[in-house]
Design an enzyme around this catalytic site. Sequence first.
Site, PDB file in Angstrom:
ATOM      1  N   CYS A  51       0.822  -1.209   0.000  1.00 48.52           N
ATOM      2  CA  CYS A  51       0.000   0.000   0.000  1.00 48.52           C
ATOM      3  C   CYS A  51       0.856   1.260   0.000  1.00 48.52           C
ATOM      4  O   CYS A  51       2.075   1.218   0.122  1.00 48.52           O
ATOM      5  CB  CYS A  51      -0.923  -0.012   1.205  1.00 48.52           C
ATOM      6  SG  CYS A  51      -0.023   0.126   2.772  1.00 48.52           S
ATOM      7  N   ALA A  54       3.017   1.683   2.987  1.00 49.74           N
ATOM      8  CA  ALA A  54       4.205   0.817   2.939  1.00 49.74           C
ATOM      9  C   ALA A  54       5.308   1.485   2.124  1.00 49.74           C
ATOM     10  O   ALA A  54       6.485   1.431   2.481  1.00 49.74           O
ATOM     11  CB  ALA A  54       3.852  -0.543   2.329  1.00 49.74           C
ATOM     12  N   ARG A  85      11.114  -5.267   7.577  1.00 52.90           N
ATOM     13  CA  ARG A  85      12.082  -4.564   6.737  1.00 52.90           C
ATOM     14  C   ARG A  85      13.485  -4.817   7.275  1.00 52.90           C
ATOM     15  O   ARG A  85      13.738  -4.641   8.451  1.00 52.90           O
ATOM     16  CB  ARG A  85      11.798  -3.048   6.720  1.00 52.90           C
ATOM     17  CG  ARG A  85      10.453  -2.690   6.161  1.00 52.90           C
ATOM     18  CD  ARG A  85      10.372  -2.880   4.670  1.00 52.90           C
ATOM     19  NE  ARG A  85      11.226  -1.971   3.933  1.00 52.90           N
ATOM     20  CZ  ARG A  85      11.765  -2.251   2.748  1.00 52.90           C
ATOM     21  NH1 ARG A  85      11.562  -3.421   2.175  1.00 52.90           N
ATOM     22  NH2 ARG A  85      12.510  -1.368   2.128  1.00 52.90           N
ATOM     23  N   HIS A 182       6.051   6.416  -2.281  1.00 57.70           N
ATOM     24  CA  HIS A 182       7.421   6.883  -2.541  1.00 57.70           C
ATOM     25  C   HIS A 182       7.385   8.373  -2.874  1.00 57.70           C
ATOM     26  O   HIS A 182       8.193   9.168  -2.390  1.00 57.70           O
ATOM     27  CB  HIS A 182       8.037   6.164  -3.746  1.00 57.70           C
ATOM     28  CG  HIS A 182       8.116   4.682  -3.617  1.00 57.70           C
ATOM     29  ND1 HIS A 182       7.969   3.846  -4.692  1.00 57.70           N
ATOM     30  CD2 HIS A 182       8.330   3.877  -2.542  1.00 57.70           C
ATOM     31  CE1 HIS A 182       8.098   2.593  -4.298  1.00 57.70           C
ATOM     32  NE2 HIS A 182       8.305   2.585  -2.993  1.00 57.70           N
TER      33      HIS A 182
END
Length: 528
Positions: A51, A54, A85, A182
């Site tokens: 998503c 994330a 992660r 991002h």
Amino acid sequence: MNVRNIVLDKYSAKVYKNRKEHIMELTEETKEQPIAANSRTVPGIITNRGCCYAGCKGVVLGPLKDVLVLTHGPIGCGFYSWGTRRNKAKTEDGRNFIEYCFSTDLQEPDIVFGGEKKLRQAIKEAVEIFKPKCIMICSTCPVGLIGDDIHAVATETEQLYGISCMAFSCEGYKGVSQSGGHHIANNTIMKKIIGTNDTPPKNKYSVNLLGEYNIGGDGWEVERIMKRIGYDVISVFTGDGSFEAIKNSHMANLNLVQCHRSINYIAEMMKTKYGVDWIKVNFIGIKSTIQSLRDMAAYFGDKELAERTEEVIDDELANIAEEKEYYYSKLKGKTAALYVGGSRSHHYQLLLSDFGVSTVLAGYEFAHRDDYEGREVIPTIKEDADSKNIEHLNVEKDDKKYHAYLTDEQYEMLKSKIPLEDYTGMIRHMENGSIIVDDLNQFETDEFLKLLKPDIFFSGIKDKYSLQKSGVLARQLHSYDYSGPYSGFRGSVNFARDITMGLYTPAWGFVTPPWKNRSTLKASLAGG
Ligand code: CFN
Ligand code: HCA
């Protein structure tokens, strides 16, 4: 056999219409065709995508070691994007925030009555206990739905405590995948952090490494090589990364873009605002690492640097020569399928080819069309291109300094004129006959597995177990299954060692999956 059609034919007409645009069987003709990407998954299909939160918090912001990244949301979002992660970080002062998972742990009453109060309280506690210089607040789905104003709380925090505080509206449901996240993270990094300190670089070979998140220590391995050559690595976005270092990143001479998908935004914005050139690099794979180091030396155009680069390459190669040959002999002729986010499915094909492994299927979860096609033209093309093309590219004929990034219009105009090999996307590295799938789903994974029978399937945690139960070796290319680094010269032999171990211990082939012995679906008639 047209593998693509065999899989597509099993779909209903409506799903067929959608999915046929996302699946390509490579031939001379199809190679030039567009592939649909970065669009919404058909509802009901089990996608492997993540998503927006994330992408923003988990990938880009999470690795910042001197920032207290606070998830405003239910505990699962914070925990999952932290615990899974494998971004590593070292600090000199012993204060490393990535060791902690910070969350407001929203509960039902907060959803009903609003969560801002809890957010303010969490920030107060965080400031008192950890005394951070910077806090980043990341929203999760419910926060967007109930309308908590995280940006107002961030402004208030800055005034109240005299520290930096940034808010990211990266609610999970935004957009179609991680990719939007991002962008949200990078926009704020650009607006609020880059350019806020002007310490001059230590030498003229100053670089930033962009799109490297130090999973399994990849970034450290790349930095080790670059430092051996003599580069001054000003900052890394964001593996083992720091808010303090990023403030100064605009002082670098060159930006190196490892994961283009997650960070091209910053590279482009820094070029426009500060004039910092950028080139694509790939430190996954032996040949790719060598090429990247040579491209960097060529950018600086310095004889001494080029010589030092060759010396280091020779030495690094000599150190791995024996292992490289051994693993090549073990792996040559094997086949692989790769399905990862937005860059590794391309980069790892090059590492696999160093060891004689060919790729029969590759796909991206959330890449955009340019990651498949590669809208960037490598420097040599500028020399070859006729003057008309150069005009379109907006670069000087003798300026070999930076790679040219094509806009959509330029790409459409030039793609028939410039040979496919000169673009930097994934397709140009793939063989005819191989399959490319965008947003591969569970059904297609099972079908392609039966038809293509790869020796190894690289993907993520969501599909790993069903692959293994089908008797195929599965390796996680997101988290490296607790191994790494896989980058650079040393990393390449770590990778080859891990997959050799897997392939020569074919335990999964001995397993009889539960569905072979008994029915896994149970039903009974009402009242029966
Ligand atoms: S570390 Fe990167 S390399 S940032 Fe990106 S596109 Fe994800 S988290 Mo998973 S492993 Fe993957 Fe890439 Fe770039 Fe990682 S292939 S899906 S969002 N990714
Ligand atoms: C994410 C993060 C992820 C997930 C990995 C996986 C990662 O986008 O949600 O599915 O195995 O690398 O941690 O891509």
